[in-house]
Motif scaffolding. Sequence first.
Motif: not given
Length: 151
Positions: A67-76
């Motif tokens: 949590f509290r990052n900048s991940f993008s895209g979908t949840i695998p």
Amino acid sequence: MCIRDRLSDLTGLKSLALDTNPLSGTIPPQFSNLVGLKLFSMYYSSLSGTIPSELSNLTGLDSLWLFRNSFSGTIPPQLSSLMGLNDLWLFRNRLSGTIPSQLSDLTNLRSLFLSQNSLSGTVPSQLSTLAKLVSVLLSQNSLAGTIPSQL
């Protein structure tokens, strides 16, 4: 040899916590070699890119805190193979798409924190089959439809 290459050789490592560091970039794919991990925690950093589907190789994982990052895209959806997972904390990122119905395969899941993303669609009714689930955070997304009655 850089630290990520050395870390990925530690297949007996039980916990990897690199939280609240000024880390940037993506999760190195070599981390999927850490098959002994119980805790994988890289929260409150500046990590980006997608959440690697290769994390599904960490089949002994109890807790995945990104949590509290900048991940993008979908949840695998491949994360559904983490059968021992208790905590899946992916809140406050930039994740989009729908909540994978395959997460209902995580029969040991106790907490599912997906709030503050850009998730859309409905809450999968299959999540109501998770008997051990005690905490679900889905606020501040773009979810629609009805909440499953058993949730």
